[in-house]
Design a protein around this motif. Structure first.
Motif, short mmCIF file in Angstrom:
data_model
loop_
_atom_site.label_atom_id
_atom_site.label_comp_id
_atom_site.label_asym_id
_atom_site.label_seq_id
_atom_site.Cartn_x
_atom_site.Cartn_y
_atom_site.Cartn_z
N ILE A 82 -21.58 -16.13 22.75
CA ILE A 82 -20.97 -15.59 21.53
C ILE A 82 -20.74 -16.73 20.56
O ILE A 82 -20.13 -17.75 20.90
N CYS A 86 -15.36 -22.33 14.96
CA CYS A 86 -14.85 -21.39 15.96
C CYS A 86 -15.36 -21.76 17.33
O CYS A 86 -16.50 -22.22 17.49
N VAL A 108 -19.84 -11.91 14.26
CA VAL A 108 -19.72 -12.20 15.68
C VAL A 108 -21.10 -11.91 16.27
O VAL A 108 -21.56 -10.77 16.24
N SER A 109 -21.75 -12.95 16.76
CA SER A 109 -23.12 -12.85 17.24
C SER A 109 -23.17 -12.98 18.76
O SER A 109 -22.66 -13.95 19.32
N VAL A 159 -11.39 -12.28 16.95
CA VAL A 159 -11.41 -13.55 16.24
C VAL A 159 -10.01 -13.79 15.69
O VAL A 159 -9.49 -13.00 14.90
N ARG A 170 -10.59 -7.89 12.86
CA ARG A 170 -10.84 -9.12 13.63
C ARG A 170 -11.33 -8.87 15.05
O ARG A 170 -11.39 -9.79 15.84
N ILE A 189 -14.63 -8.92 21.41
CA ILE A 189 -14.32 -10.28 20.98
C ILE A 189 -13.36 -10.17 19.81
O ILE A 189 -13.66 -9.53 18.80
N VAL A 191 -19.44 -17.36 16.38
CA VAL A 191 -18.72 -16.73 15.26
C VAL A 191 -18.88 -17.63 14.04
O VAL A 191 -18.73 -18.85 14.14
N GLU A 222 -25.50 -8.58 16.34
CA GLU A 222 -24.48 -9.16 15.46
C GLU A 222 -23.60 -8.04 14.92
O GLU A 222 -24.10 -6.97 14.58
#
Length: 186
Positions: A145, A161, A84-85, A65, A119, A63, A147, A112
């Protein structure tokens, strides 16, 4: 010994050596094939997950960001982190299952990753008991997901996000970009 007998013996010896060399190469080739087979991917469960003992390994994915310029500046200035979970869930075959309550509260699995100065979050080597996958409908876990900011310098989340909600079959071994901006001031 006659010259023709010597030549005949040399030809037979040459053929014998050649055949035994061919046989040795074939055996080496077979050994290489066995080694390659042993190094091949471990058994796959439901076409998605790799089996390791009584667990299955969720395929890796990334992922990224992508912050707006204002969000990037704020995160950098405040030396804030980004979380980021990932949450994995599924629908139980038996809704009265003892696992149902636990899954409703926290999902089947989660992880997480905290990003500082980078990023991209790479999710890998997340394991789930095979018995859990056997107790859900379809075996294809749902991934969610989220964020948010790490709340190191501010008690509130700073980021607005997008999310990713998708089945693992579509996520495995891929990279997704989620765009984020500031909640306030943008």
């Amino acid at each position: 010994m006659k010259k023709s007998t010597i030549i005949y013996c040399l030809i037979l010896t040459g053929l014998f050596v050649r055949c035994s060399n061919f046989k040795d190469k074939t055996e080496v080739s077979n050994d290489d094939a066995l080694k390659a087979a042993n190094l091949a991917l471990k058994p796959v469960y439901d076409g998605i997950y790799r089996v390791e003992g009584d667990s299955v390994v969720i395929p890796s994915f990334e992922i990224e960001v992508e912050l707006s310029p204002k969000a990037e500046a704020k995160i950098e200035k405040d030396k804030e982190s980004i979380i980021v979970s990932a949450s994995f869930s599924g629908i139980p075959i038996d809704p009265n299952s003892p696992n149902m309550q636990e899954w409703a509260e926290g999902g089947i699995a989660g992880k997480e990753i905290e990003l500082m100065g980078q990023r991209v979050a790479r999710f890998e080597n997340i394991k789930v008991k095979r018995s859990i996958l056997d107790s859900i409908i379809g075996k294809d876990l749902e991934l969610l997901i989220n964020v948010y900011s790490g709340r190191r310098t501010n008690p509130d989340n700073l980021l607005d996000c997008g999310i990713l909600s998708e089945k693992m079959a579509k996520v495995q071994n891929k990279k997704f970009v989620l765009k984020a901006k500031l909640i306030y001031g943008e």
